[in-house]
Design a protein around this motif. Structure first.
Motif, PDB file in Angstrom:
ATOM      1  N   SER A   1     -17.470  14.615   5.370  1.00 24.77           N
ATOM      2  CA  SER A   1     -17.419  15.785   4.490  1.00 24.77           C
ATOM      3  C   SER A   1     -17.042  15.285   3.091  1.00 24.77           C
ATOM      4  O   SER A   1     -16.086  14.505   2.951  1.00 24.77           O
ATOM      5  N   THR A   2     -17.781  15.717   2.094  1.00 25.72           N
ATOM      6  CA  THR A   2     -17.471  15.256   0.725  1.00 25.72           C
ATOM      7  C   THR A   2     -16.077  15.743   0.313  1.00 25.72           C
ATOM      8  O   THR A   2     -15.393  15.084  -0.461  1.00 25.72           O
ATOM      9  N   ASN A   3     -15.639  16.900   0.833  1.00 22.96           N
ATOM     10  CA  ASN A   3     -14.278  17.365   0.512  1.00 22.96           C
ATOM     11  C   ASN A   3     -13.234  16.385   1.046  1.00 22.96           C
ATOM     12  O   ASN A   3     -12.241  16.101   0.381  1.00 22.96           O
TER      13      ASN A   3
ATOM     14  N   GLN B   1     -24.061  15.541   5.467  1.00 27.20           N
ATOM     15  CA  GLN B   1     -22.688  15.476   5.978  1.00 27.20           C
ATOM     16  C   GLN B   1     -22.725  15.642   7.491  1.00 27.20           C
ATOM     17  O   GLN B   1     -23.436  16.513   8.011  1.00 27.20           O
TER      18      GLN B   1
ATOM     19  N   ARG C   1     -17.703  21.155   6.169  1.00 25.11           N
ATOM     20  CA  ARG C   1     -16.786  22.240   6.526  1.00 25.11           C
ATOM     21  C   ARG C   1     -17.001  23.453   5.633  1.00 25.11           C
ATOM     22  O   ARG C   1     -17.213  23.328   4.428  1.00 25.11           O
ATOM     23  N   GLY C   2     -16.940  24.621   6.252  1.00 23.70           N
ATOM     24  CA  GLY C   2     -17.003  25.866   5.502  1.00 23.70           C
ATOM     25  C   GLY C   2     -15.629  26.506   5.443  1.00 23.70           C
ATOM     26  O   GLY C   2     -14.645  25.918   5.908  1.00 23.70           O
ATOM     27  N   ARG C   3     -15.558  27.700   4.884  1.00 21.38           N
ATOM     28  CA  ARG C   3     -14.280  28.404   4.834  1.00 21.38           C
ATOM     29  C   ARG C   3     -13.866  28.824   6.240  1.00 21.38           C
ATOM     30  O   ARG C   3     -14.673  28.896   7.141  1.00 21.38           O
TER      31      ARG C   3
ATOM     32  N   TRP D   1     -20.106  23.643   8.398  1.00 21.96           N
ATOM     33  CA  TRP D   1     -21.128  23.864   7.371  1.00 21.96           C
ATOM     34  C   TRP D   1     -22.266  22.895   7.665  1.00 21.96           C
ATOM     35  O   TRP D   1     -22.121  21.681   7.507  1.00 21.96           O
TER      36      TRP D   1
ATOM     37  N   LYS E   1     -27.411  34.233   1.732  1.00 20.28           N
ATOM     38  CA  LYS E   1     -26.539  33.193   1.162  1.00 20.28           C
ATOM     39  C   LYS E   1     -27.308  31.895   0.901  1.00 20.28           C
ATOM     40  O   LYS E   1     -27.995  31.383   1.780  1.00 20.28           O
TER      41      LYS E   1
ATOM     42  N   GLY F   1     -22.318  28.018  -0.819  1.00 18.97           N
ATOM     43  CA  GLY F   1     -20.931  28.353  -0.466  1.00 18.97           C
ATOM     44  C   GLY F   1     -19.966  27.407  -1.168  1.00 18.97           C
ATOM     45  O   GLY F   1     -20.347  26.288  -1.538  1.00 18.97           O
TER      46      GLY F   1
HETATM   47  C1  BTN Z   1     -18.387  28.411   2.806  1.00 15.48           C
HETATM   48  O1  BTN Z   1     -19.141  29.220   2.277  1.00 15.48           O
HETATM   49  O2  BTN Z   1     -17.919  28.610   3.922  1.00 15.48           O
HETATM   50  C2  BTN Z   1     -18.022  27.165   2.039  1.00 15.48           C
HETATM   51  C3  BTN Z   1     -19.020  26.069   2.253  1.00 15.48           C
HETATM   52  C4  BTN Z   1     -18.719  24.813   1.460  1.00 15.48           C
HETATM   53  C5  BTN Z   1     -19.633  23.673   1.804  1.00 15.48           C
HETATM   54  C6  BTN Z   1     -19.425  22.496   0.917  1.00 15.48           C
HETATM   55  S1  BTN Z   1     -20.692  21.265   1.100  1.00 15.48           S
HETATM   56  C7  BTN Z   1     -19.768  20.155   0.141  1.00 15.48           C
HETATM   57  C8  BTN Z   1     -18.315  20.319   0.541  1.00 15.48           C
HETATM   58  N1  BTN Z   1     -17.995  19.507   1.676  1.00 15.48           N
HETATM   59  C9  BTN Z   1     -17.681  20.228   2.747  1.00 15.48           C
HETATM   60  O3  BTN Z   1     -17.385  19.770   3.874  1.00 15.48           O
HETATM   61  N2  BTN Z   1     -17.749  21.529   2.462  1.00 15.48           N
HETATM   62  C10 BTN Z   1     -18.112  21.743   1.073  1.00 15.48           C
END
Ligand code: BTN
Length: 321
Positions: A90-92, A114, A118-120, A125, A184, A187
């Motif tokens: 995940s880039t985060n 990825q 991950r999403g919220r 994601w 959508k 995100g």
């Molecule tokens: C959402 O709408 O739930 C948020 C999604 C965010 C996705 C991005 S992709 C780049 C970064 N790395 C991740 O793992 N998640 C965010």
């Protein structure tokens, strides 16, 4: 130095370059050049070698090429340092580690795909090749309570980019989903590390479904998600998309740092598809129904309930009904 090797090959526009030319141009030993070339190949660049130690870079226009992206950026600090990967978890996660190790404000992490995007709210994601998956390290001089304002800042920049570049009718669903015709397309996941009522760093992660065929989107999201490719019926240049987004993001973030969050919030409100809509918001296990009538400076949604009372919702999953 790795980027210097890349630039040297890039400058030869796809012609073979003898390793001895690289040695004299860059003034480093052959072994270092070979090491850098190997790591560039691992990052996803296609570099061909000949029997007599000549190398050439084959441009793959389907990839986001960080050196090219950097040369096209009009920013002062966002994207001055780019960490590019063919695939990461995940880039985060990568951005958070870099931030913990002191990465400067504006550091950008980009991945072609990825494996554990991950999403919220702990969601997965899905992040196949073709999307724009990136995270930005920020170190704003503001209180942790203001962190959600950065999500709005990123949302406004993403909406502007998609609207200006592709002429699409873009909206925002609270808190941070960028929509095209109620589906959508992007995100945003903001994560924060705090000290003693201070922000150590914030990572803003942005995922844009760019050149994604809808059949790569899990069936349960197909009715509510779209991609730029699906809307435009053609592939777009993800490099231009990322470049324009980072340019717009820096401008919007500069406004935030100058204390002009109200301007950003007004732009957000103009794009909002949530305000004025009947919504159902899931908070924990509860579902709250009402009409969305506003958002606060802290990013909370204000609902007018059926009995006419107002309720502030700080976080939740919102559905337009
Ligand atoms: C959402 O709408 O739930 C948020 C999604 C965010 C996705 C991005 S992709 C780049 C970064 N790395 C991740 O793992 N998640 C965010």
């Amino acid at each position: 130095m790795k980027n210097k090797v890349l630039e040297a090959l890039y400058g030869k526009k796809g012609d073979y370059v003898p390793i001895d030319d690289l040695v004299s141009e860059l003034e480093i030993p052959k072994t270092s050049i070979e090491k850098h070339i190997e790591s560039l190949i691992n990052e996803g660049y296609t570099i061909e070698s000949s029997q007599d130690s000549q190398f050439r870079l084959k441009e793959d226009l389907t990839l986001i090429l960080p050196h090219k992206l950097q040369s096209e950026l009009n920013t002062n600090y966002i994207g001055k340092e780019i960490h590019y990967f063919r695939q990461v978890d995940s880039t985060n996660e990568v951005a958070k580690k870099l931030a913990q190790n002191g990465a400067p404000e504006g550091t950008v992490v980009i991945a072609e795909s990825q494996s554990r995007g991950r999403g919220r709210r702990g969601k997965t994601w899905v992040s196949p090749l073709g999307g724009a998956w990136m995270s930005i390290v920020l170190r704003p001089d503001t209180l942790p309570i203001n962190a959600p304002q950065l999500t709005f800042t990123a949302g406004v920049a993403a909406a502007k980019t998609i609207k200006d570049e592709y002429g699409l009718d873009v909206g925002i669903k609270w808190p941070n989903d960028i929509l095209i015709e109620n589906k959508k397309v992007c995100g945003i996941l903001t994560e924060i590390s705090t000290g003693d009522n201070t922000i150590d760093y914030i990572v803003v992660g942005i995922g844009i479904d760019a050149n994604i065929d809808l059949d790569l989107i899990p069936p349960e999201f197909r009715d509510t998600a779209t991609s730029l490719k699906n809307e435009l019926n053609e592939d777009i240049s993800r490099m231009i998309l990322v470049q324009k987004f980072l340019d717009n993001f820096e401008k919007t973030y500069d406004e935030f740092n100058k204390g002009n969050f109200n301007n950003i919030l007004n732009k957000w409100r103009r794009c909002s598809k949530t305000i004025g809509s009947k919504v159902e918001v899931k908070t924990g296990t509860k579902f709250i129904k009402g009409e969305a009538v506003g958002v606060t400076r802290e990013g909370a949604l204000i609902l007018e309930l059926e009995d006419g009372s107002l309720k502030k919702i700080i976080s939740g999953e919102c559905r337009h009904v």
